[in-house]
Design a protein around this motif. Sequence first.
Motif, mmCIF file in Angstrom:
data_model
loop_
_atom_site.group_PDB
_atom_site.id
_atom_site.type_symbol
_atom_site.label_atom_id
_atom_site.label_comp_id
_atom_site.label_asym_id
_atom_site.label_seq_id
_atom_site.Cartn_x
_atom_site.Cartn_y
_atom_site.Cartn_z
ATOM 1 N N GLN A 108 2.988 6.041 -7.683
ATOM 2 C CA GLN A 108 1.841 7.166 -7.941
ATOM 3 C C GLN A 108 1.669 8.255 -7.457
ATOM 4 O OE1 GLN A 108 -2.988 6.337 -6.914
ATOM 5 N NE2 GLN A 108 -3.280 7.721 -8.385
ATOM 6 N N ARG A 137 0.792 -1.722 -0.253
ATOM 7 C CA ARG A 137 -0.269 -0.313 0.246
ATOM 8 C C ARG A 137 0.980 1.183 -0.327
ATOM 9 N NH1 ARG A 137 -3.914 3.032 -1.779
ATOM 10 N NH2 ARG A 137 -5.370 4.075 -0.101
ATOM 11 N N VAL A 167 1.085 3.902 -3.149
ATOM 12 C CA VAL A 167 0.908 5.333 -3.064
ATOM 13 C C VAL A 167 1.817 6.481 -3.449
ATOM 14 C CG1 VAL A 167 -0.390 7.318 -1.704
ATOM 15 C CG2 VAL A 167 -1.343 4.883 -1.229
#
Length: 181
Positions: A67, A60, A64
């Motif tokens: 991105q 996770r 993130v």
Amino acid sequence: MNTHKTVRQEAGTVGENPVRLEEEKTARIIEALNTDLADAYVLYHQLHKHHWNVEGAEFRDIHVFLQEAYEAVEAAADELAERLQALGGVPHANMATLSEVATVDPENEDVYDIRTSLANDLEMYGDIIESYREHIELAEGLGDHATAQMLREQLEGIEDHAHVFHHYLEDDTLVLDSASN
């Protein structure tokens, strides 16, 4: 596809610019910025690939972060292209041209473990950092202080992301190795 074509400016040419830089100087800066643009798109696609393929306990957070990283690269590429145009240049926008002009090499299409992927990203960031420093000096030396400032600001963000990649690659982790249990 529309067959009527009106070319406003041919790729590889330098047109007039409102910032009053001499054409010879501007041509050198445009070439440098187009290299930065090409490198940005190579990095963007590699980061996006890793964003899609990351797995594991830290999925996770890394997903993130990747991105955020590729979105920052995309924003920087847009700013580079707009500056190129403002200087009277034509930003590279063709994938073949971008691949040809880029000075960084993407990893191949295979999917690697996240440590290898992040190490490859950090290596590319390092190459881009070195290129930016050269292009800042070039722009300053040619009297284009605005381009140099834009590149400095982008360099700061690139270095921040490289710092995070470096931290992800450190050995310290909360994830237990099955061999140590």
